[in-house]
Write a protein that holds these residues in place. Structure first.
Motif, short mmCIF file in Angstrom:
data_model
loop_
_atom_site.label_atom_id
_atom_site.label_comp_id
_atom_site.label_asym_id
_atom_site.label_seq_id
_atom_site.Cartn_x
_atom_site.Cartn_y
_atom_site.Cartn_z
N THR A 19 -33.15 1.58 7.52
CA THR A 19 -32.98 1.43 8.96
C THR A 19 -31.70 2.05 9.48
OG1 THR A 19 -32.06 -0.79 8.71
CG2 THR A 19 -34.41 -0.63 9.17
N HIS A 63 -30.93 -3.04 6.27
CA HIS A 63 -31.35 -3.61 7.55
C HIS A 63 -30.35 -4.68 8.02
CE1 HIS A 63 -34.11 -4.78 10.69
NE2 HIS A 63 -33.95 -6.03 10.34
N SER A 64 -30.18 -4.76 9.32
CA SER A 64 -29.34 -5.79 9.92
C SER A 64 -30.02 -6.29 11.19
CB SER A 64 -27.95 -5.24 10.26
OG SER A 64 -27.23 -6.18 11.01
N ASP A 65 -30.39 -7.55 11.19
CA ASP A 65 -31.00 -8.13 12.40
C ASP A 65 -29.99 -8.27 13.54
OD1 ASP A 65 -33.71 -8.45 11.81
OD2 ASP A 65 -33.31 -10.26 10.64
N ARG A 66 -28.71 -8.01 13.23
CA ARG A 66 -27.66 -8.16 14.24
C ARG A 66 -27.57 -6.97 15.19
NH1 ARG A 66 -22.83 -9.27 10.33
NH2 ARG A 66 -23.99 -7.63 9.31
N SER A 70 -31.65 -1.79 14.76
CA SER A 70 -32.46 -2.30 13.64
C SER A 70 -33.62 -3.14 14.15
CB SER A 70 -31.60 -3.12 12.67
OG SER A 70 -30.77 -2.28 11.93
N ARG A 71 -33.37 -3.97 15.13
CA ARG A 71 -34.44 -4.80 15.69
C ARG A 71 -35.50 -3.93 16.35
NH1 ARG A 71 -30.03 -8.26 17.09
NH2 ARG A 71 -30.03 -7.44 19.20
N LYS A 74 -37.54 -2.17 13.65
CA LYS A 74 -38.46 -3.12 13.02
C LYS A 74 -39.67 -3.37 13.92
CE LYS A 74 -38.54 -7.63 10.78
NZ LYS A 74 -37.76 -8.81 10.42
N GLU A 75 -39.43 -3.59 15.19
CA GLU A 75 -40.53 -3.82 16.13
C GLU A 75 -41.45 -2.61 16.22
OE1 GLU A 75 -40.85 -4.33 20.89
OE2 GLU A 75 -39.46 -5.71 19.90
N THR A 92 -36.75 -8.10 4.29
CA THR A 92 -35.94 -6.89 4.47
C THR A 92 -34.77 -6.98 3.49
OG1 THR A 92 -34.58 -7.93 6.19
CG2 THR A 92 -36.51 -6.68 6.93
N ARG A 94 -30.91 -6.25 3.14
CA ARG A 94 -29.75 -6.04 4.02
C ARG A 94 -28.81 -4.98 3.46
NH1 ARG A 94 -28.00 -11.68 4.56
NH2 ARG A 94 -29.97 -12.08 3.59
#
Length: 135
Positions: A19, A63-66, A70-71, A74-75, A92, A94
């Motif tokens: 990502t 990956h980082s949801d922060r 990245s979000r 992912k979407e 995922t 990280r």
């Protein structure tokens, strides 16, 4: 030709998408890979075809949801993989210094960093993929 040979010999492909560097070209590459798999599936077995070949799914790494990027990636990949008839793995991996250190030293993540969060990510992915818990 090398990629084609690999596709002929395998039944399942799992794609790792970073990502940190995913962009429109990566998404386009995923669509091209899916088309290549369809070509191999439809080719006669004597001509290198493999009707059992499939894309098991896409794994997000680094990956980082922060981060919004990245979000968003992912979407977008959830939609793209659904349209391509495959899936985006729930697990995922990280971004982590431990990965870089193990790669540099040619070490073993599970032995060198057994308590690292990224090690737990890898174990969770293996469990998701195989259904078996990793020690």
């Amino acid at each position: 030709k090398r990629v084609s040979r690999v596709l002929f010999d395998k039944r399942v492909i799992m794609l790792d998408m970073d990502t940190m560097y995913a962009d429109a070209l990566s998404m386009q590459g995923l669509a091209q890979l899916t088309e290549a798999i369809k070509t191999v599936q439809e080719a006669p077995v004597g001509n290198g075809g493999n009707p059992y070949l499939q894309l098991e799914g896409v794994l997000l790494s680094r990956h980082s949801d922060r981060t919004n990027l990245s979000r968003d990636i992912k979407e977008g990949l959830e939609n793209i993989t659904a349209n391509l008839g495959t899936k985006l793995f729930k697990t995922t991996i990280r971004e982590a210094v431990a990965i870089k250190e193990v790669q540099f030293s040619q070490g073993d993540l599970y032995k060198d960093f057994p308590k690292a969060k990224v090690t737990e990510d890898c174990k969770a992915f293996i469990k998701e993929l195989t259904g078996r818990k990793v020690k």
